[in-house]
Design a protein around this motif. Structure first.
Motif, PDB file in Angstrom:
ATOM      1  N   SER A 176       0.851  -1.188   0.000  1.00 27.19           N
ATOM      2  CA  SER A 176       0.000   0.000   0.000  1.00 27.19           C
ATOM      3  C   SER A 176       0.887   1.239   0.000  1.00 27.19           C
ATOM      4  CB  SER A 176      -0.882   0.003   1.244  1.00 27.19           C
ATOM      5  OG  SER A 176      -0.068   0.093   2.394  1.00 27.19           O
ATOM      6  N   VAL A 177       0.311   2.358  -0.389  1.00 24.96           N
ATOM      7  CA  VAL A 177       1.078   3.605  -0.381  1.00 24.96           C
ATOM      8  C   VAL A 177       1.482   3.922   1.055  1.00 24.96           C
ATOM      9  CG1 VAL A 177       0.987   6.079  -0.855  1.00 24.96           C
ATOM     10  CG2 VAL A 177      -0.088   4.474  -2.432  1.00 24.96           C
ATOM     11  N   ARG A 178       0.572   3.658   1.966  1.00 28.71           N
ATOM     12  CA  ARG A 178       0.832   3.927   3.371  1.00 28.71           C
ATOM     13  C   ARG A 178       2.075   3.157   3.855  1.00 28.71           C
ATOM     14  NH1 ARG A 178      -1.684   6.009   8.075  1.00 28.71           N
ATOM     15  NH2 ARG A 178       0.162   6.131   9.390  1.00 28.71           N
ATOM     16  N   ALA A 179       2.152   1.888   3.467  1.00 23.06           N
ATOM     17  CA  ALA A 179       3.294   1.064   3.869  1.00 23.06           C
ATOM     18  C   ALA A 179       4.588   1.606   3.276  1.00 23.06           C
ATOM     19  CB  ALA A 179       3.081  -0.379   3.425  1.00 23.06           C
ATOM     20  N   HIS A 180       4.492   2.154   2.053  1.00 19.68           N
ATOM     21  CA  HIS A 180       5.682   2.743   1.450  1.00 19.68           C
ATOM     22  C   HIS A 180       6.087   4.016   2.189  1.00 19.68           C
ATOM     23  CE1 HIS A 180       4.817  -0.081  -1.790  1.00 19.68           C
ATOM     24  NE2 HIS A 180       6.037   0.151  -2.247  1.00 19.68           N
ATOM     25  N   GLU A 181       5.081   4.726   2.697  1.00 18.80           N
ATOM     26  CA  GLU A 181       5.362   5.946   3.450  1.00 18.80           C
ATOM     27  C   GLU A 181       6.024   5.594   4.794  1.00 18.80           C
ATOM     28  OE1 GLU A 181       1.912   8.340   3.692  1.00 18.80           O
ATOM     29  OE2 GLU A 181       3.051  10.158   4.188  1.00 18.80           O
ATOM     30  N   ASP A 182       5.565   4.503   5.410  1.00 15.02           N
ATOM     31  CA  ASP A 182       6.105   4.089   6.721  1.00 15.02           C
ATOM     32  C   ASP A 182       7.421   3.327   6.599  1.00 15.02           C
ATOM     33  OD1 ASP A 182       3.855   5.157   7.760  1.00 15.02           O
ATOM     34  OD2 ASP A 182       2.813   3.243   8.063  1.00 15.02           O
ATOM     35  N   TRP A 183       7.756   2.953   5.414  1.00 15.74           N
ATOM     36  CA  TRP A 183       8.916   2.109   5.139  1.00 15.74           C
ATOM     37  C   TRP A 183      10.175   2.624   5.844  1.00 15.74           C
ATOM     38  CZ3 TRP A 183      11.034   1.675  -0.564  1.00 15.74           C
ATOM     39  CH2 TRP A 183      11.965   0.629  -0.641  1.00 15.74           C
ATOM     40  N   LEU A 184      10.442   3.922   5.630  1.00 17.74           N
ATOM     41  CA  LEU A 184      11.647   4.524   6.190  1.00 17.74           C
ATOM     42  C   LEU A 184      11.668   4.408   7.713  1.00 17.74           C
ATOM     43  CD1 LEU A 184      13.955   6.068   4.818  1.00 17.74           C
ATOM     44  CD2 LEU A 184      12.795   8.173   5.420  1.00 17.74           C
ATOM     45  N   GLN A 185      10.516   4.648   8.327  1.00 17.56           N
ATOM     46  CA  GLN A 185      10.459   4.600   9.787  1.00 17.56           C
ATOM     47  C   GLN A 185      10.647   3.169  10.293  1.00 17.56           C
ATOM     48  OE1 GLN A 185      10.700   7.203  11.639  1.00 17.56           O
ATOM     49  NE2 GLN A 185      10.708   8.268   9.679  1.00 17.56           N
ATOM     50  N   GLU A 186      10.112   2.215   9.547  1.00 19.47           N
ATOM     51  CA  GLU A 186      10.253   0.817   9.979  1.00 19.47           C
ATOM     52  C   GLU A 186      11.686   0.337   9.841  1.00 19.47           C
ATOM     53  OE1 GLU A 186       7.096  -0.589   7.675  1.00 19.47           O
ATOM     54  OE2 GLU A 186       5.638  -0.264   9.280  1.00 19.47           O
ATOM     55  N   VAL A 187      12.350   0.800   8.787  1.00 18.56           N
ATOM     56  CA  VAL A 187      13.771   0.463   8.655  1.00 18.56           C
ATOM     57  C   VAL A 187      14.553   1.163   9.767  1.00 18.56           C
ATOM     58  CG1 VAL A 187      15.787   0.606   7.165  1.00 18.56           C
ATOM     59  CG2 VAL A 187      13.582   0.041   6.184  1.00 18.56           C
ATOM     60  N   GLY A 188      14.124   2.391  10.082  1.00 16.14           N
ATOM     61  CA  GLY A 188      14.750   3.128  11.185  1.00 16.14           C
ATOM     62  C   GLY A 188      14.648   2.347  12.493  1.00 16.14           C
ATOM     63  N   GLU A 189      13.530   1.645  12.666  1.00  9.40           N
ATOM     64  CA  GLU A 189      13.327   0.813  13.855  1.00  9.40           C
ATOM     65  C   GLU A 189      14.386  -0.302  13.908  1.00  9.40           C
ATOM     66  OE1 GLU A 189      11.177   1.679  15.975  1.00  9.40           O
ATOM     67  OE2 GLU A 189      10.914  -0.054  17.302  1.00  9.40           O
ATOM     68  N   LEU A 190      14.649  -0.889  12.758  1.00 12.96           N
ATOM     69  CA  LEU A 190      15.690  -1.921  12.706  1.00 12.96           C
ATOM     70  C   LEU A 190      17.056  -1.333  13.060  1.00 12.96           C
ATOM     71  CD1 LEU A 190      14.977  -4.058   9.504  1.00 12.96           C
ATOM     72  CD2 LEU A 190      14.263  -4.474  11.836  1.00 12.96           C
ATOM     73  N   VAL A 191      17.278  -0.069  12.640  1.00 15.30           N
ATOM     74  CA  VAL A 191      18.548   0.590  12.957  1.00 15.30           C
ATOM     75  C   VAL A 191      18.657   0.759  14.474  1.00 15.30           C
ATOM     76  CG1 VAL A 191      19.902   2.700  12.693  1.00 15.30           C
ATOM     77  CG2 VAL A 191      18.698   1.726  10.721  1.00 15.30           C
ATOM     78  N   ARG A 192      17.557   1.131  15.095  1.00 17.74           N
ATOM     79  CA  ARG A 192      17.568   1.267  16.557  1.00 17.74           C
ATOM     80  C   ARG A 192      17.774  -0.096  17.224  1.00 17.74           C
ATOM     81  NH1 ARG A 192      14.716   5.600  15.146  1.00 17.74           N
ATOM     82  NH2 ARG A 192      12.727   4.623  14.710  1.00 17.74           N
ATOM     83  N   TYR A 193      17.406  -1.166  16.543  1.00 16.79           N
ATOM     84  CA  TYR A 193      17.630  -2.524  17.061  1.00 16.79           C
ATOM     85  C   TYR A 193      18.973  -3.097  16.624  1.00 16.79           C
ATOM     86  CZ  TYR A 193      13.160  -3.649  19.261  1.00 16.79           C
ATOM     87  OH  TYR A 193      12.088  -3.724  20.112  1.00 16.79           O
ATOM     88  N   GLY A 194      19.839  -2.232  16.100  1.00 18.85           N
ATOM     89  CA  GLY A 194      21.207  -2.695  15.872  1.00 18.85           C
ATOM     90  C   GLY A 194      21.641  -2.871  14.435  1.00 18.85           C
ATOM     91  N   LEU A 195      20.766  -2.597  13.475  1.00 20.34           N
ATOM     92  CA  LEU A 195      21.200  -2.689  12.076  1.00 20.34           C
ATOM     93  C   LEU A 195      22.071  -1.475  11.752  1.00 20.34           C
ATOM     94  CD1 LEU A 195      20.869  -4.210   9.344  1.00 20.34           C
ATOM     95  CD2 LEU A 195      18.927  -2.719   8.871  1.00 20.34           C
TER      96      LEU A 195
END
Lengths: 538, 402
Positions: free
Chosen positions: B319-338
């Motif tokens: 969905s477009v929404r998921a594409h919009e949230d994509w960056l933030q979700e990847v950011g979450e992985l960064v906070r978890y050590g990526l």
């Protein structure tokens, strides 16, 4: 009866080989160097093996071979997944991985009958099979029912269908859906089980690999004994099959090319298989007169049946024993007499396994359900197999026989007793290292090995690691120098040595005495304390 | 379009000689180049929609228009290599190596403009269904016709492997066909060489060129695969599938990425070392999942990277929404050590490689397409605002004039 014969021949064989070795020793000076070299190649310390050989040596533990013997503080040497040697003072190659099992017990891995296929191909995560692939499964003509038995694959027994082909098909199916990372498999290994019967096939619970997981074709042929009609037609099938085989043999013996080969039309190929000794007949029956019927059928046609259930076996145990029955029982089953007015005995008995065993029936214990249940009441699924065997002990079965009821007997039923079910030289190195009696409720499996490789390690998996934690069992590359000395010390105490040579577990070896070793936890019984100080009592 | 018109006007006044869209310089506070890490005070020269020079504090030749954004952070336009957005229909099972996702493309939908708006400049659309559903297509979310949208067709061959008989059979059957074709060509070659030896005329002999017979349509993609002209994406569902994949692949070697939908209780960590050792590319969705039958959280993408795998991350949904949230979700992985750079790469250059476009887009480097997203601060900062999006050197969103 066949197994008894086998044991006899085994014994004879070991006696013979011992005799042979003695003669060889006596004769050596007279002979040329060549046979002496051969002799030397067989002797452990000078043995030279290629670098590619993988050795695992389990040292210091109490080895319960599953054939009746317990070797305390012994060593088991495994080469390339097969047991090479068991005993004391065994030479350990430098390259061996050494498992320091001092104070632990080593048992053959248990063999679980009628396990769910989920053990070897399922995962915990639910949506795997539901989303997309669920649709796909339906569309690809891949039935949702995973527990398809071999018989289901053979569309019509009456046609001249190559049964071996069907078994190959089933074996392929099983190995193609095998999941060595299945969480159920971890749990099953943690319960001490290293082999399961899944969809009629004996499978190993092997982690990380797909090779060599299917051990055989199972070989059992199911016959229906459920209704008077079914019993009649099953008996008829055997009658016809026997007649056919007689005709066939006569035709074969005549060697007349002109004569027509007897037709197999209308002959149950399963019955032919059983009568030819290519597979064992398996029945499902519980009631005494049904059991008697099977025993009579088996004696008439000369085969040894497997009876699943056998609830009232204790009533007709002698007859079953004479018919060479292998019984698969559930010692925890409770069923009262169906009718209070019945005159004779009926219903279940906790002594069932013990009585059957005493009468010469091969007794296997199976779990109340072949699944791994993650909800409901604990202890009624595959993970409680050892507890089920424990109930048979409560009913009078000896501990050794109870151990065999979950190891070698089910292995025999599955036709894989040459591979698993006991710790003997030449068999697969499928064993578990426990912190106590395998059948005790307190006991945890610390390490499970399949084909000489670690398949489960309690401290590494999250399921039981935190319960009764113990230090990790040390696994080193080769014997450490200090360990060599220590092991030497352990080997010297006057423990009764088993018979020399390769025979790992001679049945006549007396059980070594229960001497508490310095490494053992002192048990309460070992140091009896009077409840009242003597002075006060006086 | 409006902003381009503004650019044109502005350019017309300042430097009539320079072609408006053709040459301009971007001067930004920071550029996430992906290929060379983070550049502060970056200057990017764009010519004809393609990046030509990238550097730090470079002088810009007089006459070249400059987009001056001293506070902005720029990164390559986002690349989602695996989606079904903008297309529907559900596929069946079985193998159809000739099916193309490009046949489903439907331009002039709002969804394309919306995707551009959130910074997605390249999409890999995969064919529907399971088994071997067919060929994926790489598109840009703009264009009046399907052919205008297509960047690369086919982009990759999609497979799914499940641990069961029928799924493995689809694989082996497909490759058996390829083997038969290769055998046939080998025989043809032998015959051709034999005939050549018999040939007396020297001129004819020199002129003779071996022409193998053409493969069938359902063999060609596999031929392209093993000759390195096409990538594959192989979808699996659990760790066990990997072993079955190795079992069917045997000695065959070709470029493929491994894809798995992450979910709780997934046992994929068992195979990370094997996958990492081979340096494979994995495609995941950005999700922190729980270890089987526990509530212990595991960052599987980070674990696979640590084991040596290359990582591409796709949005969680189509969905477009998921594409919009994509960056933030990847950011979450960064906070978890990526690793942060790995995370940025996983949304740009790595998915571009999956599409076989790694040398054309996905990084800020000379020779790559001028697809950019502009942010007002670090892209993984939860308070980040998107300032604008550029595709092929044109602003398609945002209010950033030249």
């Amino acid at each position: 009866m066949k197994t008894a014969a086998k044991h006899l021949t085994m014994k004879n064989f070991s006696l013979l080989s011992l005799f042979g070795a003695l003669t060889a020793m006596a004769a050596t000076p007279l002979w040329s160097a060549a046979p002496q070299e051969d002799e030397a190649a067989d002797a452990a310390p000078t043995e030279v093996d290629t670098d590619a050989d993988k050795y695992v040596a389990v040292i210091g533990g109490d080895i319960h071979t599953g054939t009746g013997a317990v070797l305390r503080g012994a060593t088991m040497l495994v080469r390339n997944g097969k047991i090479r040697r068991i005993g004391h003072d065994i030479y350990i190659p430098e390259a061996a991985k050494v498992v320091h099992a001092h104070g632990y017990s080593i048992y053959p891995g248990m063999v679980a009958l009628s396990a769910s296929s989920r053990i070897t191909d399922g995962t915990l995560s639910a949506d795997v099979d539901d989303v997309e692939s669920g649709i796909a499964a339906a569309e690809m003509g891949d039935g949702a029912d995973a527990d398809v038995t071999v018989e289901d694959w053979v569309e019509d027994w009456d046609q001249d269908f190559e049964t071996t082909q069907a078994f190959d098909e089933a074996a392929l199916r099983a190995s193609d859906s095998y999941d060595p990372f299945s969480s159920f498999m971890v749990l099953t290994l943690a319960a001490g089980i290293t082999s399961v019967e899944s969809s009629n096939l004996p499978l190993k619970l092997r982690r990380d690999k797909l090779d060599d997981v299917v051990m055989g074709d199972g070989g059992a042929v199911n016959f229906n004994w459920g209704s008077p009609d079914a019993r009649r037609s099953t008996a008829e099938d055997f009658k016809k099959a026997a007649a056919y085989l007689r005709e066939y043999r006569a035709w074969e013996a005549a060697g007349d090319k002109e004569a027509k080969e007897p037709s197999r039309r209308g002959i149950n190929s399963g019955a032919i298989k059983v009568l030819r000794g290519e597979g064992r007949a398996k029945f499902s029956a519980d009631v005494a007169h049904d059991l008697l019927g099977i025993a009579r059928l088996a004696q008439t046609y000369g085969f040894r049946p497997i009876i699943d259930g056998c609830r009232e076996g204790w009533i007709v145990a002698d007859e079953l024993g004479r018919a060479g029955v292998s019984a698969i029982v559930q010692p925890r089953e409770r069923r009262p007499k169906p009718d209070e007015l019945m005159v004779g005995p009926a219903g279940s008995s906790i002594e069932n396994a013990a009585i059957l065993h005493k009468s010469g029936v091969q007794v296997a214990v199976k779990a109340m359900n072949g699944n791994v249940d993650l909800s409901g009441i604990a202890g009624r699924d595959l993970l409680a197999l050892s507890i089920d065997a424990g109930f048979a002990v409560r009913g009078g079965l000896s501990e050794a026989a109870a151990l065999q009821a979950v190891t070698i007997v089910p292995a025999r039923i599955l036709g894989v007793d040459h591979l698993v079910g006991s710790l003997e030289v030449g068999k697969d190195a499928d064993f578990v290292i426990t912190d106590g009696d395998l059948l005790h409720y307190e006991t945890h499996v610390q390490l499970a090995f399949v084909l000489g490789e670690v398949a489960y390690e309690k401290n590494e998996e999250l399921y039981y690691a935190h319960i009764r934690p113990r230090p990790k069992i040390l696994i080193t590359d080769g014997l450490k120098p200090a360990e060599t000395a220590k092991d030497g010390d352990e080997a010297t105490p006057p423990v009764e040595e088993p018979a020399p040579g390769d025979d790992p577990a001679p049945e006549d070896t007396p059980k070594p005495e229960d001497e508490p070793k310095p490494g053992d936890d002192p048990k309460p019984e070992d140091e009896p304390k009077p409840e009242v100080p003597p002075a006060q009592a006086a | 379009m409006k902003s381009i018109a503004i650019c044109l006007l502005a350019l017309g006044a300042a430097a009539p000689a320079a072609l408006a869209q053709d040459v301009f310089a971007l001067r930004v506070g920071r550029a996430e180049t992906i290929s060379q890490g983070t550049l502060e005070h970056a200057v990017i020269l764009v010519e004809g929609g393609v990046i030509t020079v990238v550097g730090q504090d470079l002088p810009v030749e007089r006459g070249i228009p400059i987009v001056d954004l001293p506070d902005a952070v720029v990164m390559p336009g986002l690349v989602n290599c695996r989606t079904r957005i903008g297309v529907d229909s559900r596929g069946g099972g079985g193998a159809d190596l000739t099916a193309r996702a490009s046949a489903e493309l439907y331009p002039r939908q709002d969804v394309w403009a919306e995707l551009l708006e959130v910074g997605v400049t390249t999409l890999g659309i995969y064919p529907p269904g399971t088994g071997i559903p067919g060929l994926a297509v790489a598109v840009k979310p703009e264009g009046e016709t399907a052919s205008e949208m297509i960047v690369k067709d086919p982009a990759y061959l999609q497979f799914y492997l499940r641990s069961d008989r029928s799924s493995k059979k689809l694989f082996t059957d497909a490759f058996d066909k390829l083997d038969k074709y290769l055998e046939k060509v080998e025989k043809e070659r032998e015959k051709f060489e034999k005939d050549l030896e018999k040939e007396k005329d020297k001129e004819k002999k020199d002129a003779a060129v071996f022409k193998p017979s053409q493969p069938d349509d359902d063999v060609r993609p596999l031929l392209d695969l093993v000759t390195g002209r096409l990538n594959a994406v192989i979808g699996i569902r659990k760790a066990g599938d990997w072993l079955h994949l190795l079992d069917v692949l045997k000695e065959r070697k070709f470029e493929f990425a491994l894809q798995c939908d992450l979910r709780d209780d997934l046992d994929l960590f068992y195979i990370k070392d094997e996958v990492g050792k081979r340096g494979l590319r994995v495609i995941f969705d950005p999700r922190v999942v729980q270890h089987p039958s526990t509530r212990r959280e595991r960052n599987l993408p980070a674990e696979f990277v640590a084991a040596g795998a290359k990582l591409a991350l796709s949005p969680r949904a189509d969905s477009v929404r998921a594409h919009e949230d994509w960056l933030q979700e990847v950011g979450e992985l960064v906070r978890y050590g990526l690793d942060r750079q790995v995370a940025l790469r996983a949304m740009t250059l790595e998915p571009a490689h999956v599409l076989g476009l790694g040398d054309k887009l996905g990084s800020i480097e000379a020779g790559r397409a001028a697809n950019f997203v502009f942010y007002d601060r670090d892209p993984f900062d939860p308070a980040v605002k998107r300032l604008g999006v550029m595709i092929g050197g044109r602003f398609v969103s945002g209010d950033l004039g030249l």
